[in-house]
Scaffold this motif. Structure first.
Motif, short mmCIF file in Angstrom:
data_model
loop_
_atom_site.label_atom_id
_atom_site.label_comp_id
_atom_site.label_asym_id
_atom_site.label_seq_id
_atom_site.Cartn_x
_atom_site.Cartn_y
_atom_site.Cartn_z
N TYR A 280 0.84 -1.21 0.00
CA TYR A 280 0.00 0.00 0.00
C TYR A 280 0.87 1.25 0.00
O TYR A 280 0.60 2.22 -0.74
N LYS A 281 1.93 1.26 0.80
CA LYS A 281 2.82 2.41 0.84
C LYS A 281 3.50 2.60 -0.52
O LYS A 281 3.64 3.72 -1.01
N ALA A 282 3.94 1.48 -1.11
CA ALA A 282 4.59 1.56 -2.42
C ALA A 282 3.64 2.11 -3.48
O ALA A 282 4.03 2.91 -4.34
N GLU A 283 2.39 1.69 -3.42
CA GLU A 283 1.39 2.17 -4.38
C GLU A 283 1.17 3.67 -4.23
O GLU A 283 1.03 4.39 -5.23
N GLN A 284 1.16 4.16 -3.01
CA GLN A 284 1.00 5.60 -2.78
C GLN A 284 2.14 6.39 -3.42
O GLN A 284 1.93 7.46 -3.99
N ILE A 285 3.34 5.83 -3.33
CA ILE A 285 4.51 6.52 -3.89
C ILE A 285 4.53 6.43 -5.41
O ILE A 285 4.71 7.43 -6.11
N LEU A 286 4.34 5.23 -5.94
CA LEU A 286 4.43 5.03 -7.39
C LEU A 286 3.33 5.75 -8.16
O LEU A 286 3.53 6.19 -9.29
N SER A 287 2.17 5.90 -7.56
CA SER A 287 1.06 6.57 -8.22
C SER A 287 1.15 8.09 -8.11
O SER A 287 0.33 8.81 -8.67
N GLY A 288 2.16 8.57 -7.38
CA GLY A 288 2.36 10.00 -7.26
C GLY A 288 1.51 10.68 -6.21
O GLY A 288 1.48 11.92 -6.12
N LYS A 289 0.83 9.89 -5.36
CA LYS A 289 -0.04 10.48 -4.35
C LYS A 289 0.74 11.05 -3.16
O LYS A 289 0.38 12.08 -2.60
N ARG A 290 1.79 10.35 -2.77
CA ARG A 290 2.58 10.77 -1.61
C ARG A 290 4.06 10.51 -1.88
O ARG A 290 4.42 9.62 -2.66
N LYS A 291 4.91 11.27 -1.21
CA LYS A 291 6.34 11.00 -1.21
C LYS A 291 6.67 10.06 -0.04
O LYS A 291 5.96 10.04 0.97
N ALA A 292 7.76 9.34 -0.17
CA ALA A 292 8.14 8.41 0.90
C ALA A 292 8.32 9.13 2.23
O ALA A 292 7.91 8.64 3.28
N SER A 293 8.90 10.32 2.20
CA SER A 293 9.14 11.07 3.43
C SER A 293 7.85 11.55 4.09
O SER A 293 7.85 11.93 5.27
N GLU A 294 6.75 11.53 3.34
CA GLU A 294 5.47 11.97 3.88
C GLU A 294 4.70 10.83 4.55
O GLU A 294 3.68 11.07 5.20
N LEU A 295 5.18 9.61 4.38
CA LEU A 295 4.48 8.44 4.93
C LEU A 295 5.13 8.01 6.24
O LEU A 295 6.36 7.86 6.31
N PRO A 296 4.37 7.78 7.29
CA PRO A 296 4.95 7.36 8.57
C PRO A 296 5.52 5.96 8.50
O PRO A 296 5.24 5.18 7.59
N LEU A 297 6.34 5.64 9.48
CA LEU A 297 6.90 4.30 9.64
C LEU A 297 5.94 3.55 10.56
O LEU A 297 5.90 3.81 11.76
N ASP A 298 5.16 2.64 9.99
CA ASP A 298 4.03 2.07 10.71
C ASP A 298 4.30 0.66 11.22
O ASP A 298 5.10 -0.10 10.67
N THR A 299 3.55 0.32 12.26
CA THR A 299 3.42 -1.05 12.73
C THR A 299 1.97 -1.46 12.53
O THR A 299 1.07 -0.63 12.65
N LEU A 300 1.73 -2.71 12.23
CA LEU A 300 0.36 -3.17 12.08
C LEU A 300 -0.42 -2.92 13.37
O LEU A 300 0.13 -3.04 14.47
N ALA A 301 -1.68 -2.58 13.22
CA ALA A 301 -2.49 -2.22 14.38
C ALA A 301 -2.93 -3.44 15.18
O ALA A 301 -3.24 -3.34 16.37
N ARG A 302 -2.98 -4.61 14.54
CA ARG A 302 -3.46 -5.82 15.22
C ARG A 302 -2.42 -6.92 15.11
O ARG A 302 -1.71 -7.04 14.11
N PHE A 303 -2.36 -7.73 16.17
CA PHE A 303 -1.41 -8.84 16.21
C PHE A 303 -2.17 -10.15 16.45
O PHE A 303 -3.30 -10.15 16.92
N THR A 304 -1.52 -11.23 16.14
CA THR A 304 -2.13 -12.55 16.28
C THR A 304 -1.39 -13.34 17.36
O THR A 304 -0.16 -13.43 17.34
#
Length: 335
Positions: A280-304
């Motif tokens: 999803y992050k890669a798609e945001q960058i490649l489609s020109g919607k966001r720059k990498a520096s604009e995207l946070p460094l995330d952890t998944l919200a749920r764990f198993t």
């Protein structure tokens, strides 16, 4: 000049909002720099991205050999893909350098990089904060916070004496081991921590793992903890078997040691889900919607919470009934 004039004319006619759509329609070249082959994380990443954009993948794998990484990064610099995906802390650090120390002749800065399966990007020095890397980098951390892992371990039962094994040459493993050690000691547990014995090149070996585990398991701890560690994941079955022979259950920070290696339990982020999030992050960058520096460094919200019921039977260590209400049971014999 004519081409530039046409572009300027298009922008003046109000075509600027269409540029992201035009970027999304062309084929993109994405390079994957891996450490131990294609895992479920890469399958999730590629599956997601292929559903969103026309994309071609170039895959390079170090085969768990750090010495191969500089050549892989050099090839990426020469090929200049539209985006680079990196697996794990070791590969990511070799690709982009630390935030404080970056060498333009060696590291990549002018191509967006999306990392995945990095346990602690801030602790590893990749970024000053999870809100932004402040450079051409973003990604996904797969690891449940140490506090959550410790609480998950306690929910299974007694945890007064803990043994921890880790690879001394994997920074993520060193950091994770230190943090869980601190939490366990604050809770009053006795902790014995050992780095896997290495060869002359400073690399952990299967023989070194067996020898280190023999020392850790001799005191019959309540649990053996396996952090997020590429070497331990690759040799999880051997580590778990040795622990089970000693009658010691294993708690893992990642899913493969539980699903495939036979560890008794673990609080994990599924690799496939982490890969899709990175996609999803890669798609945001490649489609020109966001720059990498604009995207946070995330952890998944749920764990198993994984429980290997076959190992529970072998060890006669069954989870409390309350835990079974939300745990995913693996290792059951097919019906």
């Amino acid at each position: 000049m004519k081409r530039r004039s046409l572009l300027q004319a298009g922008l003046s006619l109000g075509l600027a909002p269409l540029l992201p759509a035009l970027a999304a329609d062309r084929r993109h070249k994405v390079m994957l720099l891996l450490y131990r082959g294609v895992t479920a994380a890469e399958r999730g990443f590629m599956d997601y991205l292929q559903r969103q954009l026309p994309v071609d993948f170039i895959i390079r794998d170090a085969g768990s050999d750090k010495a191969k990484l500089p050549a892989m990064v050099a090839e990426a610099k020469a090929l200049r893909p539209d985006l680079i995906y990196t697996f794990g802390t070791t590969v990511t650090a070799e690709t982009v350098g630390s935030f404080a120390q970056r060498d333009p002749s060696r590291h990549i800065s002018d191509i967006p990089v999306v990392f995945n399966i990095v346990a602690d990007p801030v602790g590893a020095g990749l970024a000053p904060d999870t809100r932004s890397s402040l450079r051409n980098l973003t990604g996904v951390s797969h690891l449940a916070p140490p506090e959550a892992q410790w609480q998950a371990l306690l929910r299974f039962g007694t945890a007064k004496r803990i043994a921890i094994v880790y690879s001394q040459n994997e920074k993520n493993s060193v950091l994770a081991s230190a943090r869980l050690t601190k939490l366990a000691q604050q809770a009053g547990a006795t902790v014995k921590v050992e780095g896997i014995k290495t060869n002359g090149d400073g690399k952990p070996t299967v023989q070194g793992l067996a020898s280190t585990l023999s020392e850790l398991l001799a005191d019959k701890p309540d649990w053996l903890y396996l952090p997020s560690d590429s070497f331990l994941i690759a040799h999880a079955a051997a580590a778990v078997t040795q622990a089970q022979v000693a009658g010691v259950p294993v708690f893992a920070a990642t899913e493969e040691p539980v699903r495939q290696g036979g560890a008794l339990a673990g609080l994990v982020s599924p690799y496939y889900a982490a890969g899709q999030f990175a996609g999803y992050k890669a798609e945001q960058i490649l489609s020109g919607k966001r720059k990498a520096s604009e995207l946070p460094l995330d952890t998944l919200a749920r764990f198993t919470y994984l429980v290997n019921i076959q190992s529970a039977r072998q060890l006669h260590r069954y989870p409390p009934l309350a835990l079974l209400r939300y745990a995913e049971i693996v290792g059951a014999a097919p019906v």
